[in-house]
Design a protein around this motif. Structure first.
Motif, PDB file in Angstrom:
ATOM      1  N   GLY A 123     -16.603   0.496 -10.288  1.00  0.00           N
ATOM      2  CA  GLY A 123     -16.114   1.805  -9.886  1.00  0.00           C
ATOM      3  C   GLY A 123     -16.660   2.229  -8.536  1.00  0.00           C
ATOM      4  O   GLY A 123     -17.861   2.087  -8.253  1.00  0.00           O
ATOM      5  N   GLU A 124     -15.784   2.769  -7.706  1.00  0.00           N
ATOM      6  CA  GLU A 124     -16.197   3.187  -6.363  1.00  0.00           C
ATOM      7  C   GLU A 124     -17.130   4.393  -6.385  1.00  0.00           C
ATOM      8  O   GLU A 124     -18.109   4.441  -5.625  1.00  0.00           O
ATOM      9  CB  GLU A 124     -14.969   3.503  -5.507  1.00  0.00           C
ATOM     10  CG  GLU A 124     -14.163   2.299  -5.060  1.00  0.00           C
ATOM     11  CD  GLU A 124     -13.215   1.758  -6.113  1.00  0.00           C
ATOM     12  OE1 GLU A 124     -12.563   0.724  -5.868  1.00  0.00           O
ATOM     13  OE2 GLU A 124     -13.119   2.390  -7.202  1.00  0.00           O
ATOM     14  N   TYR A 125     -16.848   5.392  -7.219  1.00  0.00           N
ATOM     15  CA  TYR A 125     -17.686   6.595  -7.223  1.00  0.00           C
ATOM     16  C   TYR A 125     -19.093   6.341  -7.767  1.00  0.00           C
ATOM     17  O   TYR A 125     -20.077   6.830  -7.187  1.00  0.00           O
ATOM     18  CB  TYR A 125     -17.004   7.715  -7.997  1.00  0.00           C
ATOM     19  CG  TYR A 125     -15.929   8.448  -7.202  1.00  0.00           C
ATOM     20  CD1 TYR A 125     -15.766   8.257  -5.830  1.00  0.00           C
ATOM     21  CD2 TYR A 125     -15.069   9.347  -7.839  1.00  0.00           C
ATOM     22  CE1 TYR A 125     -14.793   8.931  -5.121  1.00  0.00           C
ATOM     23  CE2 TYR A 125     -14.083  10.032  -7.126  1.00  0.00           C
ATOM     24  CZ  TYR A 125     -13.950   9.821  -5.767  1.00  0.00           C
ATOM     25  OH  TYR A 125     -12.978  10.490  -5.059  1.00  0.00           O
ATOM     26  N   PRO A 126     -19.259   5.601  -8.876  1.00  0.00           N
ATOM     27  CA  PRO A 126     -20.629   5.311  -9.304  1.00  0.00           C
ATOM     28  C   PRO A 126     -21.435   4.573  -8.234  1.00  0.00           C
ATOM     29  O   PRO A 126     -22.600   4.891  -7.995  1.00  0.00           O
ATOM     30  CB  PRO A 126     -20.427   4.440 -10.552  1.00  0.00           C
ATOM     31  CG  PRO A 126     -19.090   4.831 -11.076  1.00  0.00           C
ATOM     32  CD  PRO A 126     -18.266   5.129  -9.862  1.00  0.00           C
ATOM     33  N   THR A 127     -20.797   3.595  -7.569  1.00  0.00           N
ATOM     34  CA  THR A 127     -21.510   2.833  -6.554  1.00  0.00           C
ATOM     35  C   THR A 127     -21.848   3.702  -5.345  1.00  0.00           C
ATOM     36  O   THR A 127     -22.939   3.586  -4.766  1.00  0.00           O
ATOM     37  CB  THR A 127     -20.670   1.620  -6.112  1.00  0.00           C
ATOM     38  OG1 THR A 127     -20.370   0.823  -7.259  1.00  0.00           O
ATOM     39  CG2 THR A 127     -21.419   0.782  -5.091  1.00  0.00           C
ATOM     40  N   THR A 128     -20.939   4.585  -4.966  1.00  0.00           N
ATOM     41  CA  THR A 128     -21.209   5.485  -3.838  1.00  0.00           C
ATOM     42  C   THR A 128     -22.348   6.439  -4.161  1.00  0.00           C
ATOM     43  O   THR A 128     -23.225   6.700  -3.322  1.00  0.00           O
ATOM     44  CB  THR A 128     -19.943   6.273  -3.472  1.00  0.00           C
ATOM     45  OG1 THR A 128     -18.915   5.349  -3.093  1.00  0.00           O
ATOM     46  CG2 THR A 128     -20.200   7.240  -2.332  1.00  0.00           C
ATOM     47  N   ALA A 129     -22.363   6.977  -5.374  1.00  0.00           N
ATOM     48  CA  ALA A 129     -23.463   7.857  -5.779  1.00  0.00           C
ATOM     49  C   ALA A 129     -24.793   7.128  -5.701  1.00  0.00           C
ATOM     50  O   ALA A 129     -25.804   7.676  -5.227  1.00  0.00           O
ATOM     51  CB  ALA A 129     -23.220   8.379  -7.191  1.00  0.00           C
ATOM     52  N   LEU A 130     -24.815   5.875  -6.139  1.00  0.00           N
ATOM     53  CA  LEU A 130     -26.038   5.086  -6.096  1.00  0.00           C
ATOM     54  C   LEU A 130     -26.442   4.789  -4.654  1.00  0.00           C
ATOM     55  O   LEU A 130     -27.619   4.898  -4.289  1.00  0.00           O
ATOM     56  CB  LEU A 130     -25.820   3.784  -6.869  1.00  0.00           C
ATOM     57  CG  LEU A 130     -27.021   2.869  -7.060  1.00  0.00           C
ATOM     58  CD1 LEU A 130     -28.104   3.557  -7.883  1.00  0.00           C
ATOM     59  CD2 LEU A 130     -26.592   1.568  -7.715  1.00  0.00           C
ATOM     60  N   THR A 131     -25.471   4.441  -3.819  1.00  0.00           N
ATOM     61  CA  THR A 131     -25.757   4.091  -2.428  1.00  0.00           C
ATOM     62  C   THR A 131     -26.368   5.262  -1.665  1.00  0.00           C
ATOM     63  O   THR A 131     -27.303   5.091  -0.877  1.00  0.00           O
ATOM     64  CB  THR A 131     -24.467   3.639  -1.721  1.00  0.00           C
ATOM     65  OG1 THR A 131     -23.896   2.538  -2.430  1.00  0.00           O
ATOM     66  CG2 THR A 131     -24.732   3.233  -0.283  1.00  0.00           C
ATOM     67  N   LEU A 132     -25.854   6.462  -1.896  1.00  0.00           N
ATOM     68  CA  LEU A 132     -26.288   7.632  -1.139  1.00  0.00           C
ATOM     69  C   LEU A 132     -27.465   8.365  -1.787  1.00  0.00           C
ATOM     70  O   LEU A 132     -27.838   9.451  -1.340  1.00  0.00           O
ATOM     71  CB  LEU A 132     -25.109   8.597  -0.968  1.00  0.00           C
ATOM     72  CG  LEU A 132     -23.949   8.061  -0.134  1.00  0.00           C
ATOM     73  CD1 LEU A 132     -22.815   9.080  -0.081  1.00  0.00           C
ATOM     74  CD2 LEU A 132     -24.394   7.697   1.272  1.00  0.00           C
ATOM     75  N   ASP A 133     -28.043   7.788  -2.842  1.00  0.00           N
ATOM     76  CA  ASP A 133     -29.161   8.444  -3.546  1.00  0.00           C
ATOM     77  C   ASP A 133     -28.760   9.829  -4.037  1.00  0.00           C
ATOM     78  O   ASP A 133     -29.494  10.823  -3.871  1.00  0.00           O
ATOM     79  CB  ASP A 133     -30.394   8.547  -2.641  1.00  0.00           C
ATOM     80  CG  ASP A 133     -31.011   7.188  -2.346  1.00  0.00           C
ATOM     81  OD1 ASP A 133     -31.082   6.371  -3.274  1.00  0.00           O
ATOM     82  OD2 ASP A 133     -31.408   6.945  -1.195  1.00  0.00           O
ATOM     83  N   ALA A 134     -27.590   9.894  -4.655  1.00  0.00           N
ATOM     84  CA  ALA A 134     -27.085  11.162  -5.178  1.00  0.00           C
ATOM     85  C   ALA A 134     -27.901  11.610  -6.390  1.00  0.00           C
ATOM     86  O   ALA A 134     -28.708  10.860  -6.946  1.00  0.00           O
ATOM     87  CB  ALA A 134     -25.614  11.021  -5.554  1.00  0.00           C
ATOM     88  N   VAL A 135     -27.664  12.853  -6.784  1.00  0.00           N
ATOM     89  CA  VAL A 135     -28.323  13.445  -7.948  1.00  0.00           C
ATOM     90  C   VAL A 135     -27.249  13.857  -8.942  1.00  0.00           C
ATOM     91  O   VAL A 135     -26.245  14.479  -8.576  1.00  0.00           O
ATOM     92  CB  VAL A 135     -29.162  14.677  -7.545  1.00  0.00           C
ATOM     93  CG1 VAL A 135     -29.737  15.359  -8.774  1.00  0.00           C
ATOM     94  CG2 VAL A 135     -30.277  14.266  -6.598  1.00  0.00           C
ATOM     95  N   ILE A 136     -27.447  13.493 -10.196  1.00  0.00           N
ATOM     96  CA  ILE A 136     -26.504  13.820 -11.260  1.00  0.00           C
ATOM     97  C   ILE A 136     -27.003  15.051 -11.999  1.00  0.00           C
ATOM     98  O   ILE A 136     -28.134  15.067 -12.498  1.00  0.00           O
ATOM     99  CB  ILE A 136     -26.352  12.662 -12.263  1.00  0.00           C
ATOM    100  CG1 ILE A 136     -26.213  11.317 -11.539  1.00  0.00           C
ATOM    101  CG2 ILE A 136     -25.204  12.935 -13.218  1.00  0.00           C
ATOM    102  CD1 ILE A 136     -25.042  11.196 -10.627  1.00  0.00           C
ATOM    103  N   GLU A 137     -26.163  16.084 -12.070  1.00  0.00           N
ATOM    104  CA  GLU A 137     -26.519  17.287 -12.822  1.00  0.00           C
ATOM    105  C   GLU A 137     -25.962  17.163 -14.239  1.00  0.00           C
ATOM    106  O   GLU A 137     -24.759  16.990 -14.443  1.00  0.00           O
ATOM    107  CB  GLU A 137     -25.935  18.523 -12.153  1.00  0.00           C
ATOM    108  CG  GLU A 137     -26.259  19.821 -12.890  1.00  0.00           C
ATOM    109  CD  GLU A 137     -25.525  21.010 -12.321  1.00  0.00           C
ATOM    110  OE1 GLU A 137     -26.106  21.738 -11.503  1.00  0.00           O
ATOM    111  OE2 GLU A 137     -24.347  21.200 -12.701  1.00  0.00           O
TER     112      GLU A 137
END
Length: 299
Positions: A123-137
């Motif tokens: 999935g593109e969105y999970p990988t992008t979140a991981l790449t950018l060091d995103a935070v999951i609420e």
């Protein structure tokens, strides 16, 4: 095939959602956009007695920049993310991966939160979140908590969300300075799941050396993953060095080192996916570094 029978619930607000989850327990499943869950139900690959539909909750939709973070509501559709000006300006990588997700019908119904919570390794969105060091609420009746994307994905379609929790938003850090972003993936046809792909974010310092380099891999394991060895090898390198084909190819090979669960199926063998993955990393690094080197790079 048709899905096994289930009860359908459409709560009016998030408070009702959380109450339902507390009441129904493990017999309930969140339905966001339904673009991944519905086919799995129809093929009877999974079964839930209760589906709780959150797709129409306005409080889970929209994009907002708060400080140095862009927060995207979990119910925001792929299509809405793709045309949002805040996303385009402040999280360009998220903007660029969106057209690669399925077909426009899927993007009109699928949601960012649903995609991240589904945790598909391709999935593109999970990988992008991981790449950018995103935070999951994540929100439950007990309150809210923030989970780093680096700790969120635990296995194939598995996350650290606890029973009774709902993914309500994802926060993407805004990269400043001389930053560049790129995504490359290879699929048999447009709209198919990628055989392998890479997302890259880089930042160049005032001495024309790499300050940060984050490399995400999709379709190359049981979870979205980061190419840590290649990232470390890139940091500190001179910009002129990284812009050579030899350096990009070297980092592509390093990104594949140590991957012990690359899938093999009718789309390709392990060795084939490895070669494709290395090529995608090399191309994405080249594009990201080139963008970061420009004077008009994102600031």
């Amino acid at each position: 095939m048709k899905p096994a029978p289930f009860a359908y619930h459409r709560p009016h607000d998030l408070e009702d959602v959380l109450a339902l989850l507390d009441e129904l327990g493990e017999d309930a499943k969140i339905l966001a956009g339904g673009q991944s869950l519905t086919p799995m139900l129809a093929l009877r690959l999974t079964f839930f007695e209760n589906l709780v539909d959150i797709s129409r909750l306005a409080e889970l939709q929209g994009v907002e920049r708060r400080g140095d973070t862009v927060w995207v509501g979990a119910g925001t559709t792929h299509a809405a993310v793709g045309v949002d000006e805040v996303v385009r300006a402040d999280v360009p990588l998220l903007n660029r991966v969106t057209p690669l997700i399925g077909h426009f019908q899927i993007r009109n119904r699928g949601t960012l939160g649903g995609a991240v919570a589904h945790a598909d390794p391709a999935g593109e969105y999970p990988t992008t979140a991981l790449t950018l060091d995103a935070v999951i609420e994540a929100t439950s009746s007990s309150g809210r908590r923030e989970i780093p994307a680096t700790e969120f994905f635990t296995g194939l379609w598995e996350t650290t969300l606890a029973p009774g929790e709902v993914l309500t938003a994802v926060g993407f850090p805004v990269w400043g300075g001389r930053s560049g972003f790129a995504v490359h993936e290879f699929a048999r046809r447009h709209g198919d799941f990628a055989i392998a792909g890479a997302t890259v974010a880089t930042e160049i310092d005032d001495d024309d050396r790499v300050r940060r380099c984050n490399i995400g891999l999709l379709g190359l394991g049981s979870t979205p993953r980061r190419a840590r060895e290649a990232e470390q090898a890139a940091v500190g390198r001179a910009l002129s060095d990284l812009q050579t084909p030899a350096a990009a190819e070297e980092l592509g090979r390093l990104a594949m080192r140590g991957l012990d669960d690359i899938p093999a199926d009718q789309q390709g063998s392990v060795s084939y996916r490895t070669r494709v993955g290395a090529a995608m990393v090399s191309r994405a690094i080249t594009d990201a570094v080139t963008e970061a080197s420009r004077e008009n790079a994102y600031a």
